[in-house]
Enzyme design. Sequence first.
Site, PDB file in Angstrom:
ATOM      1  N   ASP A  79       0.844   5.023   1.807  1.00 20.36           N
ATOM      2  CA  ASP A  79      -0.556   5.482   1.679  1.00 20.36           C
ATOM      3  C   ASP A  79      -1.745   4.658   1.371  1.00 20.36           C
ATOM      4  O   ASP A  79      -2.262   4.696   0.414  1.00 20.36           O
ATOM      5  CB  ASP A  79      -0.625   6.887   1.070  1.00 20.36           C
ATOM      6  CG  ASP A  79      -0.404   6.528  -0.501  1.00 20.36           C
ATOM      7  OD1 ASP A  79      -0.981   7.183  -1.503  1.00 20.36           O
ATOM      8  OD2 ASP A  79       0.180   5.220  -0.977  1.00 20.36           O
TER       9      ASP A  79
ATOM     10  N   ASP B  73       0.274  -0.608  -2.448  1.00 19.78           N
ATOM     11  CA  ASP B  73       0.978  -0.389  -1.221  1.00 19.78           C
ATOM     12  C   ASP B  73       0.830  -1.936  -0.335  1.00 19.78           C
ATOM     13  O   ASP B  73       1.955  -2.440   0.059  1.00 19.78           O
ATOM     14  CB  ASP B  73       0.607   0.681  -0.211  1.00 19.78           C
ATOM     15  CG  ASP B  73       0.318   1.916  -0.768  1.00 19.78           C
ATOM     16  OD1 ASP B  73      -0.450   2.439  -1.476  1.00 19.78           O
ATOM     17  OD2 ASP B  73       1.213   2.884  -0.440  1.00 19.78           O
TER      18      ASP B  73
ATOM     19  N   ASP C  84       3.600   0.106  -6.642  1.00 25.55           N
ATOM     20  CA  ASP C  84       4.429   0.242  -5.316  1.00 25.55           C
ATOM     21  C   ASP C  84       5.271  -1.257  -5.305  1.00 25.55           C
ATOM     22  O   ASP C  84       6.274  -1.402  -4.508  1.00 25.55           O
ATOM     23  CB  ASP C  84       3.467   0.356  -4.125  1.00 25.55           C
ATOM     24  CG  ASP C  84       3.120   1.838  -3.986  1.00 25.55           C
ATOM     25  OD1 ASP C  84       1.858   1.787  -3.425  1.00 25.55           O
ATOM     26  OD2 ASP C  84       3.754   2.693  -4.481  1.00 25.55           O
TER      27      ASP C  84
HETATM   28  O1  RIB Z   1       1.338   6.649  -9.099  1.00 24.31           O
HETATM   29  C1  RIB Z   1       1.167   5.392  -8.323  1.00 24.31           C
HETATM   30  C2  RIB Z   1       1.242   5.732  -6.815  1.00 24.31           C
HETATM   31  O2  RIB Z   1       0.214   6.312  -6.516  1.00 24.31           O
HETATM   32  C3  RIB Z   1       1.190   4.346  -5.745  1.00 24.31           C
HETATM   33  O3  RIB Z   1       1.929   4.725  -4.779  1.00 24.31           O
HETATM   34  C4  RIB Z   1      -0.338   4.311  -5.513  1.00 24.31           C
HETATM   35  O4  RIB Z   1      -0.500   3.584  -4.430  1.00 24.31           O
HETATM   36  C5  RIB Z   1      -0.414   5.778  -5.500  1.00 24.31           C
HETATM   37  O5  RIB Z   1      -0.273   6.242  -4.148  1.00 24.31           O
HETATM   38 CA    CA Z   2       1.072   3.888  -2.732  1.00 25.36          CA
END
Ligand code: RIB
Ligand code: CA
Length: 318
Positions: free
Chosen positions: A10, A15, A247
């Site tokens: 996402d 990411d 991530d």
């Molecule tokens: O809690 C951290 C996660 O939430 C990570 O994947 C960040 O990108 C958000 O999606």
């Molecule tokens: Ca993420």
Amino acid sequence: MPKSILIDCDAGIDDAQALFLALSSPEVNVVAITIVQGNVLPKQVAVNVLRILRVAERLDIPVYVGSEKSILGNERRHDVEPYHGWDGLGDSPDPEPVDESLINPESASAAIVRICNEFRGSLTLVCLGPLTNVATAIRLDPSLGQTIQQCVIMGGNYYGRGNSTVCSEFNFSCDPEAARIVLTQLGGPITVVGMEVCRDNAVAWGDYDSLRKTPSKINDFLKRIEKKPFEKIRTNQIEWSRYTPFDEFAMAVVVDESAIVKESKEVFATVEVKGEYTYGMMVVDWSKILKRSNNVKIITKVDNKEFLKMLYRPVNWK
Ligand code: RIB
Ligand code: CA
């Protein structure tokens, strides 16, 4: 032989960091990227992923988009500024727009089912956002768990402290029912990189500043998208005190588990879907009271020196 991986994300800033780590690591081969609602809406996530792939000169990797809604059909509210900025990448647009015609018309969940079956048994599913697409894929193909080598998830928590609600980590809080379906119904090997192990091994800002000193295209891009959100954290407007690329921790485990993981625990875990305060919390049966078979491996300790070394891969690559 490099490990074939499909990344469900996402994109968000961390990411992006994780994608660059994967693309710069010879141990893995990214065969596809699927987009899930989370930090921002899927259409924006898709644009963000194309921006990332353009920097990495890997626009050959197919991108598939998932639903805007959770598995129950709920839409995420986006009326408060997301941590990653309104566009999900620090609100620092590129001068040139991306070519959105590159987005594949096949839905993310259908692509996950098709690709997992094509790679029968040799694909690693890497989940960096809410689990809506993977839960939907399980409904499309109940044998999905048998078609994959491993599912590595950034998400969840095991000490009841949340980073999105009082008791829930962001990815699980966006779609608790989907997270519960994946943990309890995938039926394949699941590794969970929860928020605690990321927080416990977060990087000191001094080390972050040294990391970003290396002159490189990827560093320039990351510095640009990180600028605004990180200014907020570093002036203590947000509680986090150190650089926490959630991530990228999960991707480091995928790239070289033996170097990164120092301790893991096999447990039975599920997700609370009814609690007033605990909705979305990962519930771990540490005392084996439920007498359920173990369904996930939780990473509880990592080698943070090895992790810091790994952060230099993308910025030394391009
Ligand atoms: O809690 C951290 C996660 O939430 C990570 O994947 C960040 O990108 C958000 O999606
Ligand atoms: Ca993420």
